[in-house]
Design a protein around this motif. Structure first.
Motif, PDB file in Angstrom:
ATOM      1  N   THR A   1       0.855  -1.179   0.000  1.00  0.00           N
ATOM      2  CA  THR A   1       0.000   0.000   0.000  1.00  0.00           C
ATOM      3  C   THR A   1       0.893   1.231   0.000  1.00  0.00           C
ATOM      4  N   ILE A   2       0.314   2.346  -0.373  1.00  0.00           N
ATOM      5  CA  ILE A   2       1.014   3.633  -0.319  1.00  0.00           C
ATOM      6  C   ILE A   2       0.169   4.559   0.538  1.00  0.00           C
ATOM      7  N   VAL A   3       0.795   5.179   1.539  1.00  0.00           N
ATOM      8  CA  VAL A   3       0.075   6.064   2.445  1.00  0.00           C
ATOM      9  C   VAL A   3       0.678   7.463   2.415  1.00  0.00           C
ATOM     10  N   ASN A   4      -0.148   8.435   2.802  1.00  0.00           N
ATOM     11  CA  ASN A   4       0.334   9.811   2.920  1.00  0.00           C
ATOM     12  C   ASN A   4       0.907  10.042   4.322  1.00  0.00           C
ATOM     13  N   GLU A   5       1.270  11.271   4.623  1.00  0.00           N
ATOM     14  CA  GLU A   5       1.909  11.588   5.907  1.00  0.00           C
ATOM     15  C   GLU A   5       1.019  11.274   7.101  1.00  0.00           C
ATOM     16  N   ALA A   6      -0.297  11.291   6.908  1.00  0.00           N
ATOM     17  CA  ALA A   6      -1.241  10.982   7.987  1.00  0.00           C
ATOM     18  C   ALA A   6      -1.506   9.479   8.110  1.00  0.00           C
TER      19      ALA A   6
ATOM     20  N   LEU B   1       4.432   7.072   1.073  1.00  0.00           N
ATOM     21  CA  LEU B   1       5.248   6.065   1.733  1.00  0.00           C
ATOM     22  C   LEU B   1       4.776   4.665   1.360  1.00  0.00           C
ATOM     23  N   LEU B   2       5.696   3.851   0.874  1.00  0.00           N
ATOM     24  CA  LEU B   2       5.389   2.471   0.493  1.00  0.00           C
ATOM     25  C   LEU B   2       5.409   1.590   1.725  1.00  0.00           C
ATOM     26  N   LEU B   3       4.330   0.829   1.921  1.00  0.00           N
ATOM     27  CA  LEU B   3       4.244  -0.123   3.028  1.00  0.00           C
ATOM     28  C   LEU B   3       4.043  -1.530   2.487  1.00  0.00           C
ATOM     29  N   TYR B   4       4.588  -2.482   3.210  1.00  0.00           N
ATOM     30  CA  TYR B   4       4.429  -3.905   2.917  1.00  0.00           C
ATOM     31  C   TYR B   4       3.800  -4.541   4.147  1.00  0.00           C
ATOM     32  N   ASN B   5       2.569  -5.000   4.010  1.00  0.00           N
ATOM     33  CA  ASN B   5       1.832  -5.566   5.143  1.00  0.00           C
ATOM     34  C   ASN B   5       1.872  -4.635   6.350  1.00  0.00           C
ATOM     35  N   GLY B   6       1.735  -3.325   6.101  1.00  0.00           N
ATOM     36  CA  GLY B   6       1.678  -2.332   7.174  1.00  0.00           C
ATOM     37  C   GLY B   6       3.019  -1.902   7.730  1.00  0.00           C
ATOM     38  N   GLN B   7       4.100  -2.372   7.137  1.00  0.00           N
ATOM     39  CA  GLN B   7       5.442  -2.011   7.583  1.00  0.00           C
ATOM     40  C   GLN B   7       6.202  -1.356   6.434  1.00  0.00           C
TER      41      GLN B   7
ATOM     42  N   ILE C   1      10.295  -1.953   9.980  1.00  0.00           N
ATOM     43  CA  ILE C   1      10.726  -2.236   8.604  1.00  0.00           C
ATOM     44  C   ILE C   1      10.319  -3.679   8.317  1.00  0.00           C
ATOM     45  N   GLY C   2       9.502  -3.864   7.292  1.00  0.00           N
ATOM     46  CA  GLY C   2       8.955  -5.188   7.009  1.00  0.00           C
ATOM     47  C   GLY C   2       9.550  -5.877   5.800  1.00  0.00           C
ATOM     48  N   LEU C   3      10.261  -5.129   4.969  1.00  0.00           N
ATOM     49  CA  LEU C   3      10.802  -5.718   3.744  1.00  0.00           C
ATOM     50  C   LEU C   3      12.138  -5.057   3.445  1.00  0.00           C
TER      51      LEU C   3
END
Length: 155
Positions: free
Chosen positions: A76-81, A90-96, A137-139
């Motif tokens: 997923t990609i999230v913003n600053e919030a 920000l790129l996340l992998y399984n929330g990390q 850090i997940g990945l």
């Protein structure tokens, strides 16, 4: 059931959990009937036959509930919030978070492709959002020799 599996699969879904027929929505009356006599001998579209001429009424329209494909690797990609970044942030992998070690343009192409994007226009690394400090850090070491996830390794 083979027809439902085949059609959902054709649209990128893993399968279906229910289907029914009937005229359930007003909009159906304004639409043309596009397929009739859909018969599938297995759960893939290439096993199906159908015709574009029909002898149906909208009371025979199919309503299908497809099930999303289960993914082990969830990006997923999230913003600053921490909310949906609409493809930028920000790129996340399984929330990390994802570490930049070995990350490349091929990594970006592969991951964006998994998320349904045709590619990417830029990527950068670093601690840009305050939210990063609270995430694990997940990945790490995402090495992709080509722009598809099947060509990638990671730790």
């Amino acid at each position: 059931d083979n027809s439902a599996i085949a059609i959902c699969g054709l649209m990128g879904y893993d399968g279906f959990d229910s289907w029914r027929n009937g005229q359930l929505f007003d909009i159906q009356a304004s639409l043309e009937i596009g397929l009739d006599d859909v018969i599938c001998s297995a759960g893939s579209w290439d096993s199906c036959t159908s015709t574009t001429s029909h002898n149906c009424g909208h009371g025979e329209d199919i309503h299908l509930n497809c099930v999303p494909e289960a993914r082990v690797d969830e990006f997923t990609i999230v913003n600053e919030a921490g909310e949906d970044g609409q493809g930028r942030g920000l790129l996340l992998y399984n929330g990390q978070t994802v570490c930049d070690d070995s990350f490349s343009d091929n990594s970006a192409i592969a991951i964006c492709g998994l998320m349904g994007y045709e590619g990417f226009d830029s990527w950068r690394n670093g601690q840009l959002f305050d939210i990063q400090a609270s995430l694990e850090i997940g990945l790490d070491d995402v090495v992709c020799t080509a722009g598809a996830w099947s060509y990638c390794t990671h730790t």
